[in-house]
Design a protein around this motif. Structure first.
Motif, PDB file in Angstrom:
ATOM      1  N   LYS A  91      65.718  12.093   2.336  1.00 33.83           N
ATOM      2  CA  LYS A  91      66.635  12.551   3.387  1.00 33.83           C
ATOM      3  C   LYS A  91      67.328  13.859   3.016  1.00 33.83           C
ATOM      4  O   LYS A  91      67.646  14.088   1.845  1.00 33.83           O
ATOM      5  N   THR A  92      67.597  14.692   4.033  1.00 32.25           N
ATOM      6  CA  THR A  92      68.394  15.903   3.816  1.00 32.25           C
ATOM      7  C   THR A  92      69.863  15.552   4.061  1.00 32.25           C
ATOM      8  O   THR A  92      70.175  14.455   4.509  1.00 32.25           O
ATOM      9  N   PHE A  93      70.748  16.511   3.779  1.00 36.42           N
ATOM     10  CA  PHE A  93      72.164  16.301   4.130  1.00 36.42           C
ATOM     11  C   PHE A  93      72.334  16.236   5.631  1.00 36.42           C
ATOM     12  O   PHE A  93      73.065  15.423   6.148  1.00 36.42           O
ATOM     13  N   GLN A 152      69.490   5.968  -8.722  1.00 39.01           N
ATOM     14  CA  GLN A 152      68.769   5.633  -7.477  1.00 39.01           C
ATOM     15  C   GLN A 152      67.986   6.833  -6.941  1.00 39.01           C
ATOM     16  O   GLN A 152      66.853   6.703  -6.490  1.00 39.01           O
ATOM     17  N   ARG A 153      68.604   8.011  -6.988  1.00 38.97           N
ATOM     18  CA  ARG A 153      67.909   9.215  -6.489  1.00 38.97           C
ATOM     19  C   ARG A 153      66.662   9.488  -7.347  1.00 38.97           C
ATOM     20  O   ARG A 153      65.613   9.854  -6.845  1.00 38.97           O
ATOM     21  N   TYR A 154      66.798   9.306  -8.683  1.00 38.37           N
ATOM     22  CA  TYR A 154      65.654   9.536  -9.574  1.00 38.37           C
ATOM     23  C   TYR A 154      64.534   8.545  -9.254  1.00 38.37           C
ATOM     24  O   TYR A 154      63.371   8.932  -9.087  1.00 38.37           O
ATOM     25  N   THR A 155      64.898   7.253  -9.132  1.00 38.06           N
ATOM     26  CA  THR A 155      63.903   6.218  -8.848  1.00 38.06           C
ATOM     27  C   THR A 155      63.213   6.508  -7.514  1.00 38.06           C
ATOM     28  O   THR A 155      61.992   6.384  -7.388  1.00 38.06           O
ATOM     29  N   GLN A 156      64.012   6.928  -6.523  1.00 36.52           N
ATOM     30  CA  GLN A 156      63.420   7.265  -5.222  1.00 36.52           C
ATOM     31  C   GLN A 156      62.463   8.463  -5.357  1.00 36.52           C
ATOM     32  O   GLN A 156      61.364   8.453  -4.825  1.00 36.52           O
ATOM     33  N   SER A 157      62.888   9.481  -6.117  1.00 37.64           N
ATOM     34  CA  SER A 157      62.084  10.715  -6.186  1.00 37.64           C
ATOM     35  C   SER A 157      60.715  10.456  -6.818  1.00 37.64           C
ATOM     36  O   SER A 157      59.734  11.092  -6.445  1.00 37.64           O
ATOM     37  N   ILE A 158      60.643   9.513  -7.775  1.00 47.22           N
ATOM     38  CA  ILE A 158      59.335   9.273  -8.395  1.00 47.22           C
ATOM     39  C   ILE A 158      58.500   8.275  -7.582  1.00 47.22           C
ATOM     40  O   ILE A 158      57.338   8.058  -7.886  1.00 47.22           O
ATOM     41  N   THR A 173      64.317  26.901  -5.906  1.00 44.87           N
ATOM     42  CA  THR A 173      64.589  25.706  -5.095  1.00 44.87           C
ATOM     43  C   THR A 173      65.996  25.186  -5.302  1.00 44.87           C
ATOM     44  O   THR A 173      66.534  25.229  -6.413  1.00 44.87           O
ATOM     45  N   GLN A 174      66.571  24.725  -4.190  1.00 42.27           N
ATOM     46  CA  GLN A 174      67.868  24.034  -4.260  1.00 42.27           C
ATOM     47  C   GLN A 174      67.656  22.547  -4.484  1.00 42.27           C
ATOM     48  O   GLN A 174      68.597  21.802  -4.690  1.00 42.27           O
ATOM     49  N   ASN A 175      66.389  22.124  -4.395  1.00 43.48           N
ATOM     50  CA  ASN A 175      66.104  20.695  -4.521  1.00 43.48           C
ATOM     51  C   ASN A 175      66.134  20.255  -5.974  1.00 43.48           C
ATOM     52  O   ASN A 175      65.827  21.022  -6.879  1.00 43.48           O
ATOM     53  N   VAL A 176      66.453  18.982  -6.143  1.00 44.98           N
ATOM     54  CA  VAL A 176      66.568  18.424  -7.488  1.00 44.98           C
ATOM     55  C   VAL A 176      65.508  17.344  -7.708  1.00 44.98           C
ATOM     56  O   VAL A 176      65.499  16.663  -8.722  1.00 44.98           O
ATOM     57  N   ASP A 177      64.604  17.193  -6.724  1.00 48.87           N
ATOM     58  CA  ASP A 177      63.679  16.048  -6.715  1.00 48.87           C
ATOM     59  C   ASP A 177      62.403  16.268  -7.533  1.00 48.87           C
ATOM     60  O   ASP A 177      61.586  15.353  -7.662  1.00 48.87           O
ATOM     61  N   CYS A 178      62.188  17.467  -8.054  1.00 51.43           N
ATOM     62  CA  CYS A 178      61.036  17.812  -8.915  1.00 51.43           C
ATOM     63  C   CYS A 178      59.695  17.731  -8.172  1.00 51.43           C
ATOM     64  O   CYS A 178      58.632  17.719  -8.824  1.00 51.43           O
ATOM     65  N   LEU A 213      66.634  15.935 -11.173  1.00 51.43           N
ATOM     66  CA  LEU A 213      66.970  14.514 -11.300  1.00 51.43           C
ATOM     67  C   LEU A 213      66.383  13.867 -12.543  1.00 51.43           C
ATOM     68  O   LEU A 213      66.849  12.812 -12.955  1.00 51.43           O
ATOM     69  N   ASP A 214      65.332  14.466 -13.129  1.00 55.73           N
ATOM     70  CA  ASP A 214      64.685  13.808 -14.273  1.00 55.73           C
ATOM     71  C   ASP A 214      65.284  14.246 -15.607  1.00 55.73           C
ATOM     72  O   ASP A 214      64.693  14.046 -16.655  1.00 55.73           O
ATOM     73  N   SER A 215      66.486  14.841 -15.547  1.00 56.06           N
ATOM     74  CA  SER A 215      67.112  15.357 -16.764  1.00 56.06           C
ATOM     75  C   SER A 215      68.609  15.013 -16.780  1.00 56.06           C
ATOM     76  O   SER A 215      69.230  14.840 -15.718  1.00 56.06           O
ATOM     77  N   CYS A 216      69.177  14.911 -17.980  1.00 58.06           N
ATOM     78  CA  CYS A 216      70.635  14.739 -18.106  1.00 58.06           C
ATOM     79  C   CYS A 216      71.057  15.442 -19.392  1.00 58.06           C
ATOM     80  O   CYS A 216      70.199  15.836 -20.194  1.00 58.06           O
ATOM     81  N   PHE A 217      72.360  15.612 -19.570  1.00 55.52           N
ATOM     82  CA  PHE A 217      72.795  16.258 -20.814  1.00 55.52           C
ATOM     83  C   PHE A 217      74.139  15.720 -21.264  1.00 55.52           C
ATOM     84  O   PHE A 217      74.892  15.121 -20.477  1.00 55.52           O
TER      85      PHE A 217
END
Ligand code: NAD
Length: 232
Positions: free
Chosen positions: A19-21, A55-61, A87-92, A109-113
């Motif tokens: 979904k978009t905003f 949840q966003r990461y799980t959805q994206s993959i 890209t402004q997207n974070v879904d990879c 979404l597939d990264s953290c720090f």
């Protein structure tokens, strides 16, 4: 050969099922952006924010790149170093489609720090069953590698250089309201690029487009790319 720069937003992933905003009245999957996409929201409720991005990461993959992502891979294969995606997207999904020259200005979404030592980790390497993941090196709290509202997007210097040197600037699936990305079309146009928009509705920054195609990018982009390949 001409330099082609592409800016993509949430609309390019809509036909993959993300979904978009705009779909959701400015909410991100039913959450207020202040709660899940701001540093203040993370300090207030890190559990909520981590749950949201897991949840966003799980959805994206669980979804697949669509025809628009694949058309851009085809254009990159033709143009090589003369082609870049911002890209402004974070879904990879651009990476998963096979694109290589990508600037993910809002993170991924597939990264953290780590909030203290800044070490980056792949999400697939951390235990998502732990509600609040901590750094294995220094013990501090990890955070999603997402540029939140109020933070400075990544690669702004590199992006400005690309925009100044672009001959064609394609803007796909973005509402033109989130800055600084919404201003890129003006920079590219001022420096002489031919600007082309593809969107389901007219974006807010419509005045800066030389050419505009109204409709779904999964349908409109593949023939536009085929035409570009014939001429570039
Ligand atoms: P937006 O939601 O504000 O706008 C999306 C635009 O895409 C709208 O103008 C809409 O009309 C258009 N659109 C929808 N479906 C389309 C289709 N099939 N073909 C062509 N256009 C279509 O998104 P934005 O401008 O990218 O800005 C919002 C911010 O939200 C970004 O910073 C991004 O990081 C974040 N976000 C990312 C994702 C993702 O990674 N997929 C999803 C939601 C939000």
């Amino acid at each position: 050969m001409s330099n082609v720069i592409v800016l993509t937003g949430a609309g390019i992933s809509a036909e993959s099922g993300i979904k978009t905003f705009r779909d959701s009245n400015g909410l991100w999957e039913n959450h207020r952006v202040e709660d899940v996409a701001s540093p203040e929201g993370f300090i207030r409720n890190p559990n909520l924010v981590w749950d949201f991005y897991k949840q966003r990461y799980t959805q994206s993959i669980s979804v697949e790149p669509n025809g628009a992502h694949l058309a851009l891979v085809k254009l990159e294969k033709h143009l090589g170093d003369k082609f870049h995606i911002i890209t402004q997207n974070v879904d990879c999904l651009h990476t998963r489609a096979g694109s290589r020259r990508i600037y993910e200005m809002h993170g991924r979404l597939d990264s953290c720090f780590c909030t203290r030592c800044r070490t980056h980790f792949k999400i697939e390497d951390i235990d998502l069953a732990v509600q609040l993941p901590h750094c294995e090196l220094c013990g501090a709290l990890l955070r999603p590698d997402i540029v939140w509202f109020g933070e400075i997007p990544y690669y702004l210097y590199e992006i400005e250089e690309l925009l100044k040197n672009s001959d064609y600037f394609l803007i796909i699936g973005t509402s033109g309201v989130v800055y600084p990305a919404a201003g890129f079309v003006m920079t590219a146009k001022l420096f002489g690029a031919h600007t082309i928009g593809i969107n389901l509705e007219k974006p807010d920054n419509m005045g800066f487009f030389d050419e505009f195609h109204l409709g779904k990018c999964g349908e409109l982009l593949p023939p536009i790319v085929d035409e570009m390949i014939k001429h570039l």
